[in-house]
Design a protein around this motif. Structure first.
Motif, mmCIF file in Angstrom:
data_model
loop_
_atom_site.group_PDB
_atom_site.id
_atom_site.type_symbol
_atom_site.label_atom_id
_atom_site.label_comp_id
_atom_site.label_asym_id
_atom_site.label_seq_id
_atom_site.Cartn_x
_atom_site.Cartn_y
_atom_site.Cartn_z
ATOM 1 N N ALA A 60 10.512 -44.330 42.262
ATOM 2 C CA ALA A 60 10.556 -44.101 40.816
ATOM 3 C C ALA A 60 11.856 -44.642 40.219
ATOM 4 O O ALA A 60 11.844 -45.292 39.169
ATOM 5 C CB ALA A 60 10.409 -42.606 40.516
ATOM 6 N N GLY A 64 11.708 -47.892 37.969
ATOM 7 C CA GLY A 64 12.081 -47.598 36.580
ATOM 8 C C GLY A 64 13.312 -48.364 36.132
ATOM 9 O O GLY A 64 13.327 -48.976 35.063
ATOM 10 N N VAL A 67 12.379 -52.117 35.880
ATOM 11 C CA VAL A 67 11.590 -52.429 34.681
ATOM 12 C C VAL A 67 12.483 -52.487 33.451
ATOM 13 O O VAL A 67 12.414 -53.435 32.651
ATOM 14 C CB VAL A 67 10.462 -51.391 34.483
ATOM 15 N N ALA A 68 13.323 -51.490 33.288
ATOM 16 C CA ALA A 68 14.196 -51.447 32.112
ATOM 17 C C ALA A 68 15.164 -52.625 32.088
ATOM 18 O O ALA A 68 15.331 -53.294 31.060
ATOM 19 C CB ALA A 68 14.960 -50.126 32.083
ATOM 20 N N ILE A 90 10.739 -48.122 27.154
ATOM 21 C CA ILE A 90 11.869 -48.375 28.063
ATOM 22 C C ILE A 90 12.841 -47.204 28.033
ATOM 23 O O ILE A 90 13.345 -46.774 29.079
ATOM 24 C CB ILE A 90 12.568 -49.701 27.707
ATOM 25 N N ILE A 93 11.492 -44.509 30.188
ATOM 26 C CA ILE A 93 11.684 -44.818 31.610
ATOM 27 C C ILE A 93 13.114 -44.493 32.020
ATOM 28 O O ILE A 93 13.351 -43.836 33.042
ATOM 29 C CB ILE A 93 11.355 -46.298 31.906
ATOM 30 N N GLY A 96 13.593 -40.833 32.233
ATOM 31 C CA GLY A 96 13.013 -40.287 33.452
ATOM 32 C C GLY A 96 13.909 -40.488 34.656
ATOM 33 O O GLY A 96 14.065 -39.590 35.493
#
Length: 107
Positions: A60, A64, A67-68, A90, A93, A96
């Motif tokens: 995760a 995460g 991706v960001a 974003i 994410i 999180g």
């Protein structure tokens, strides 16, 4: 040490994905080489992380953060536009990842 390895894995994945965009379908040599090497580094260090951090948490955070960072790099380097929904997504994410790192007892 696992957190340093996770940071290296994330960095490798971000570099590899950014180079993948520049490789133009693996038709350009150096971006293609950079992409393959970056993914090798990413997966190797992620495999080391998984010895001590649970797979769900490690993945995760790895995914995460990647991706960001890739979305931001895409906007800065490649001029890709981020609309409000993309920015909110974003941000969620990143939020999180922060919650997992600061509040979760699963680690």
């Amino acid at each position: 040490m696992p957190w340093l390895f996770l940071a290296i894995a994330i960095t490798g994945e971000v570099i590899a994905t950014t180079a993948l965009k520049s490789s133009e379908g693996f038709t350009r040599l150096w971006p293609s080489v950079t992409s393959v090497l970056g993914y090798m580094v990413a997966f190797y260090f992620l495999s080391l992380v998984l010895k001590t951090i649970p797979v769900g948490i490690a993945y995760a955070i790895w995914a995460g953060a990647g991706v960001a960072m890739v979305a931001i790099i895409g906007a800065v380097l490649f001029g890709q536009k981020l609309d409000l929904a993309a920015i909110v997504g974003i941000s969620m994410i990143v939020g999180g990842v922060v919650i997992l790192n600061t509040l979760s007892k699963a680690i």
